[in-house]
Design a protein around this motif. Structure first.
Motif, short mmCIF file in Angstrom:
data_model
loop_
_atom_site.label_atom_id
_atom_site.label_comp_id
_atom_site.label_asym_id
_atom_site.label_seq_id
_atom_site.Cartn_x
_atom_site.Cartn_y
_atom_site.Cartn_z
N LEU A 1 -0.95 -1.42 10.92
CA LEU A 1 -1.05 -2.78 10.44
C LEU A 1 -1.50 -2.78 8.99
O LEU A 1 -2.37 -2.02 8.60
N GLY A 2 -0.89 -3.63 8.18
CA GLY A 2 -1.26 -3.74 6.78
C GLY A 2 -0.90 -2.53 5.96
O GLY A 2 -1.57 -2.20 5.01
N ILE B 1 -1.76 3.10 -0.11
CA ILE B 1 -1.51 4.28 -0.93
C ILE B 1 -2.03 5.48 -0.16
O ILE B 1 -3.13 5.46 0.37
N GLY B 2 -1.25 6.54 -0.11
CA GLY B 2 -1.67 7.75 0.59
C GLY B 2 -0.91 7.92 1.88
O GLY B 2 0.05 7.20 2.18
#
Length: 153
Positions: free
Chosen positions: A89-90, A95-96
């Motif tokens: 989720l989200g 990043i990563g």
């Protein structure tokens, strides 16, 4: 010399700060009693700016997806499907690397605890030895074929 000048200017700045009144002192005294100490109009403007930024990025991502799809169509590539249960989720602005699911963590734990691979090692070694012993004869055959087909002019 520079140290002395810096000390003199620094002391003067501190006295000016004290005369104007520090923001920390206002908040300690209670300020105006507003929630968070910010004007509601500023908070509203900040929220609107954040919504505009998110909308801008959503539109950009739609355009990129359109480009990706045209490239997939041009080269006959298939889109990688991510199962809904594995999709974090989200993750759209993340990043990563993605977080591992519970199933992945369990499989990794089982792989670490298994010692069965060491039991298979001797049989793999005998197969490997047999393959290695075949290499010289195959190499000699292929070199013979190449030399018979090639002629020097």
């Amino acid at each position: 010399m520079a140290f002395i000048a810096k000390q003199m200017v620094g002391n003067q700045l501190k006295s000016v700060k004290g005369a104007l009144g520090d923001k920390e002192e206002e908040t300690e005294e209670g300020g105006e009693g507003e929630a968070g100490g910010e004007d509601p109009e500023i908070v509203q403007a900040r929220l609107e700016a954040e919504e505009k930024r998110k909308e801008k990025h959503r539109k950009m991502e739609e355009e990129r997806e359109g480009m990706r799809q045209s490239i997939r169509d041009k080269y006959g590539l298939k889109k990688k499907e991510i199962p809904a249960e594995e999709e974090p989720l989200g993750a759209e602005g993340r990043i990563g690397r993605k977080k591992k699911t519970q199933a992945e963590l369990a499989a990794e734990a089982n792989a670490d605890s298994d010692d069965d691979e060491f039991a298979k090692f001797p049989s793999n070694l005998s197969e490997l030895t047999a393959k290695v012993s075949e290499i010289p004869s195959k190499l000699a055959d292929s070199v013979g074929e190449v030399t018979s087909k090639c002629t020097v002019q």
